[in-house]
Design an enzyme around this catalytic site. Structure first.
Site, PDB file in Angstrom:
ATOM      1  N   TYR A   1      -2.563 -12.790   2.979  1.00 13.99           N
ATOM      2  CA  TYR A   1      -2.302 -12.517   1.550  1.00 13.99           C
ATOM      3  C   TYR A   1      -1.128 -13.326   1.000  1.00 13.99           C
ATOM      4  O   TYR A   1      -1.302 -14.188   0.149  1.00 13.99           O
ATOM      5  CB  TYR A   1      -2.028 -11.021   1.337  1.00 13.99           C
ATOM      6  CG  TYR A   1      -3.194 -10.132   1.696  1.00 13.99           C
ATOM      7  CD1 TYR A   1      -4.217  -9.886   0.777  1.00 13.99           C
ATOM      8  CD2 TYR A   1      -3.288  -9.531   2.946  1.00 13.99           C
ATOM      9  CE1 TYR A   1      -5.293  -9.075   1.097  1.00 13.99           C
ATOM     10  CE2 TYR A   1      -4.360  -8.720   3.273  1.00 13.99           C
ATOM     11  CZ  TYR A   1      -5.355  -8.489   2.354  1.00 13.99           C
ATOM     12  OH  TYR A   1      -6.418  -7.687   2.680  1.00 13.99           O
TER      13      TYR A   1
ATOM     14  N   TYR B   1     -11.789 -15.139   3.046  1.00  7.23           N
ATOM     15  CA  TYR B   1     -10.859 -14.091   3.435  1.00  7.23           C
ATOM     16  C   TYR B   1     -10.427 -14.219   4.897  1.00  7.23           C
ATOM     17  O   TYR B   1     -11.271 -14.303   5.798  1.00  7.23           O
ATOM     18  CB  TYR B   1     -11.504 -12.710   3.224  1.00  7.23           C
ATOM     19  CG  TYR B   1     -10.591 -11.565   3.607  1.00  7.23           C
ATOM     20  CD1 TYR B   1      -9.671 -11.055   2.697  1.00  7.23           C
ATOM     21  CD2 TYR B   1     -10.634 -11.010   4.880  1.00  7.23           C
ATOM     22  CE1 TYR B   1      -8.815 -10.023   3.042  1.00  7.23           C
ATOM     23  CE2 TYR B   1      -9.786  -9.971   5.243  1.00  7.23           C
ATOM     24  CZ  TYR B   1      -8.882  -9.488   4.314  1.00  7.23           C
ATOM     25  OH  TYR B   1      -8.040  -8.472   4.664  1.00  7.23           O
TER      26      TYR B   1
ATOM     27  N   LYS C   1       0.813  -1.212   0.000  1.00  5.22           N
ATOM     28  CA  LYS C   1       0.000   0.000   0.000  1.00  5.22           C
ATOM     29  C   LYS C   1       0.855   1.275   0.000  1.00  5.22           C
ATOM     30  O   LYS C   1       0.377   2.330  -0.379  1.00  5.22           O
ATOM     31  CB  LYS C   1      -0.982   0.003   1.184  1.00  5.22           C
ATOM     32  CG  LYS C   1      -1.898  -1.212   1.252  1.00  5.22           C
ATOM     33  CD  LYS C   1      -2.556  -1.543  -0.064  1.00  5.22           C
ATOM     34  CE  LYS C   1      -3.516  -2.724  -0.041  1.00  5.22           C
ATOM     35  NZ  LYS C   1      -2.965  -4.005   0.411  1.00  5.22           N
TER      36      LYS C   1
END
Ligand SMILES: *Cc1c(COP(=O)(O)O)cnc(C)c1O
Length: 332
Positions: free
Chosen positions: A286, A260, A51
């Site tokens: 992830y 998730y 990010k």
């Protein structure tokens, strides 16, 4: 290429270029192929991650627009929210987090607090659905907010990965190396959209393969469609005429497991293997899942012996701590 990117305001938030490594011991352990790793987990902003690159362009846009407040949202343990809280120094930062306030702040939530973010709990909604209402309230109170979408995945954010592809091309050229495939965790799409546009523009000439993290949700448009849309928006904002079609979206969707943030055997194995062979920490949500997928693809003989793969380590290690129980399950 940089002259096109230079037209977009960019805040300097990280340390770039991030390291490029050869995972020799892992390749050897697997009996090939050659695997490189791009260490975007070492981007330098408050424990790093993918990010940071997006936020350089997002915060650049927010400041250029005269905003004094950032709003974003995500899961309780969002890496994106933690990096946004860090990127906001000098600006006010509001985070809309899924779930309820836990009794003790751990992992990324602890860091959000230390970084001075104001937290709004959103219960079942983990994608920042309430950001527009919070923005209205802040405007009424005299602030000028900038809404950063879930995962930082607008075309503006994706420019960070157009830039990243160019950075990688320079590193590979300096080493006189080529890659046949790049693989990475794909969740809100900004990384993949930026890499598709950037790899095309830089002439990387490799397959750009996203390994999907989230299960398809009925309420949303199909992820492939969202990705294609975002890719073309990114190309347009970047300033090239190229339009991409469905064939450019390469997505592995069979590794989403129980959904998730739910750690399974594949994630545990991948995290343990990278830790033991290379001393590298993946994350449970992830990169552990994406590496699990990559190991499976190698097992299935998807790649040839002359291929060179590049795995983008997109960060996330701060969530190892809150996932401790799930990670050590069934280990001695
Ligand atoms: C957000 C995130 C991703 C996914 O990137 P997208 O651009 O949202 O697809 C991958 N890895 C980590 C560690 C992340 O925090």
């Amino acid at each position: 290429m940089h002259s096109l990117l230079d037209q977009h305001p960019r805040a300097s938030l990280g340390f770039f270029p991030t390291p490029l490594m050869n995972l020799q011991r892992l390749s050897q352990h697997l009996g090939g192929p050659r695997i490189l790793m791009k260490r975007d987990d070492q981007s330098g902003l408050a424990l790093g991650g993918n990010k940071t690159r997006k936020l350089e362009y997002l915060v650049g846009a927010a400041i250029a627009a005269g905003c004094d407040t950032l709003i974003t949202g995500g899961a309780t343990q969002s890496n994106h929210c933690r990096q946004t809280a860090a990127a906001a120094s000098g600006l006010e930062c509001h985070l809309v987090l899924g779930g309820e306030a836990p009794p003790t702040a751990q992992g990324n939530l602890l860091l959000d607090r230390l970084l001075g973010a104001r937290i709004h709990w959103a219960g079942k909604q983990r994608k920042g659905e309430q950001m527009p209402q919070i923005a209205d309230r802040l405007r009424a109170a005299g602030r000028t907010p900038y809404i950063i979408p879930y995962g930082g995945s607008s075309a503006t954010g994706a420019l960070g990965y157009v830039h990243a592809a160019a950075e990688l091309k320079t590193q590979l050229d300096n080493l006189d190396q080529r890659i046949s495939h790049m693989l990475f965790a794909s969740s809100s799409g900004g990384t993949q959209a930026g890499l598709i546009v950037g790899a095309h523009q830089a002439g990387l000439n490799c397959q750009v393969i996203g390994i999907r993290i989230d299960k398809e949700e009925e309420a949303d448009a199909p992820y492939r469609e969202q990705l294609l849309d975002l890719t073309n928006q990114t190309a347009a904002l970047f300033g090239i005429d190229q339009r991409f079609d469905d064939e450019t979206i390469s997505l592995q969707e069979r590794f989403t497991g129980q959904g998730y943030g739910i750690v399974g055997e594949a994630e545990r194995n991948a995290i343990g293997l990278l830790a033991r062979t290379e001393g590298i920490l993946l994350d449970p949500v992830y990169t552990g899942r994406a590496m699990g997928g990559l190991l499976r693809l190698i097992d299935d003989r998807t790649f040839g012996p002359d291929d060179t793969l590049l795995f983008w380590h997109t960060g996330g290690a701060p969530t190892l701590f809150p996932y401790a129980d799930a990670l050590l399950e069934s280990q001695p």
